[in-house]
Scaffold this motif. Structure first.
Motif, short mmCIF file in Angstrom:
data_model
loop_
_atom_site.label_atom_id
_atom_site.label_comp_id
_atom_site.label_asym_id
_atom_site.label_seq_id
_atom_site.Cartn_x
_atom_site.Cartn_y
_atom_site.Cartn_z
N GLY A 113 0.81 -1.23 0.00
CA GLY A 113 0.00 0.00 0.00
C GLY A 113 0.83 1.27 0.00
O GLY A 113 0.31 2.37 -0.15
N GLY A 114 2.15 1.14 0.16
CA GLY A 114 3.01 2.32 0.26
C GLY A 114 2.76 3.05 1.56
O GLY A 114 2.29 2.46 2.54
N LEU B 136 3.47 2.71 6.89
CA LEU B 136 3.35 1.90 5.68
C LEU B 136 2.16 0.96 5.81
O LEU B 136 1.89 0.43 6.89
CB LEU B 136 4.62 1.09 5.43
CG LEU B 136 5.90 1.88 5.20
CD1 LEU B 136 7.07 0.93 4.96
CD2 LEU B 136 5.75 2.85 4.05
N ILE B 137 1.47 0.73 4.68
CA ILE B 137 0.27 -0.12 4.67
C ILE B 137 0.58 -1.43 3.95
O ILE B 137 1.06 -1.42 2.82
CB ILE B 137 -0.90 0.56 3.94
CG1 ILE B 137 -1.15 1.94 4.51
CG2 ILE B 137 -2.16 -0.29 4.03
CD1 ILE B 137 -2.13 2.74 3.69
N GLY B 138 0.26 -2.51 4.63
CA GLY B 138 0.44 -3.83 4.03
C GLY B 138 -0.90 -4.44 3.67
O GLY B 138 -1.90 -3.75 3.52
N TYR B 139 -0.90 -5.74 3.54
CA TYR B 139 -2.12 -6.47 3.20
C TYR B 139 -3.11 -6.38 4.36
O TYR B 139 -2.72 -6.38 5.52
CB TYR B 139 -1.79 -7.93 2.89
CG TYR B 139 -0.86 -8.08 1.71
CD1 TYR B 139 -1.33 -7.90 0.41
CD2 TYR B 139 0.48 -8.36 1.89
CE1 TYR B 139 -0.48 -8.01 -0.69
CE2 TYR B 139 1.34 -8.47 0.80
CZ TYR B 139 0.85 -8.29 -0.47
OH TYR B 139 1.70 -8.40 -1.55
N ASP B 140 -4.38 -6.31 4.04
CA ASP B 140 -5.47 -6.28 5.02
C ASP B 140 -5.32 -5.12 6.01
O ASP B 140 -5.62 -5.25 7.18
CB ASP B 140 -5.57 -7.61 5.76
CG ASP B 140 -6.93 -7.81 6.41
OD1 ASP B 140 -7.93 -7.28 5.87
OD2 ASP B 140 -6.98 -8.47 7.45
N GLN B 141 -4.82 -3.99 5.54
CA GLN B 141 -4.67 -2.76 6.32
C GLN B 141 -3.75 -2.90 7.53
O GLN B 141 -3.87 -2.16 8.50
CB GLN B 141 -6.02 -2.19 6.76
CG GLN B 141 -6.84 -1.59 5.66
CD GLN B 141 -7.64 -2.62 4.90
OE1 GLN B 141 -8.18 -3.55 5.48
NE2 GLN B 141 -7.71 -2.47 3.59
#
Length: 142
Positions: A11-12, A60-65
Motif C-alpha cells: 500500500g506504500g 506503511l500499509i500492508g495487506y489487510d490494512q
C-alpha cells in the motif's frame, strides 16, 4: 547508522495512499488502520521508546490494512540534542507537540496519533492552509 528492514508493504505510505490516490476510507478500514497503528505505538511505548515523528507519511500499509511505523526519531527525551533532531523536521510540525522545548513523554505520540486519526477520517491534509511554522505556532498554543 541504524537500518531497519521490513516486509514489502504494497500500500506504500499512508499519506500517498490517502492523498495522491484520492482514497476515501470506509469506517471499517479506518478502524483496522487505527488499531494497527495503535498496536505499533503500544509496542514502542511498552519498550520505553517514543516515536516522535508519527504522521501518515511514516506509516506503511500492508495487506489487510496492517500498518508498520517507520522513520523513528526515537531518542531519549532527556538527550541534550533532542531539540535539534525535531527542529530539522519542520514538515512534522503539523503532527507534533514536541515544539515547546520542554520534557515530553509518550503523550507526544498520542497527540500525533490524534492528528493521524483526523486525517484518516476526513481524507484531508491537517492544517493544509497553513505553513509549517504557522501550524507549529498554533499547535504550541494547544
Amino acid at each position: 547508522m541504524i537500518l531497519f528492514v521490513s516486509e514489502y508493504m504494497p500500500g506504500g505510505n499512508l499519506y500517498d495512499f490517502l492523498h495522491k490516490q484520492n482514497n476515501f476510507l470506509e469506517l471499517l478500514t479506518i478502524l483496522k488502520i487505527a488499531i494497527s497503528i495503535s498496536k505499533g505505538m503500544d509496542y514502542l511505548h511498552q519498550n520505553n521508546i517514543i516515536h516522535r515523528d508519527l504522521k501518515t507519511a511514516n506509516i506503511l500499509i500492508g495487506y489487510d490494512q496492517v500498518c508498520i511505523l517507520i522513520q523513528y526519531l526515537a531518542i531519549d527525551p532527556q538527550c541534550p540534542f533532542s531539540d535539534f533532531c525535531i527542529t530539522c523536521c519542520t514538515k512534522s510540525a503539523k503532527y507534533t507537540k514536541i515544539i515547546n522545548h520542554k520534557p515530553y513523554d509518550h503523550k507526544a505520540d498520542v497527540f500525533s496519533f490524534a492528528i493521524v486519526l483526523w486525517e484518516l477520517a476526513t481524507s484531508k491534509v491537517p492544517y493544509d492552509n497553513m505553513t509549517p511554522l504557522q501550524a507549529a505556532l498554533g499547535v504550541r498554543q494547544i
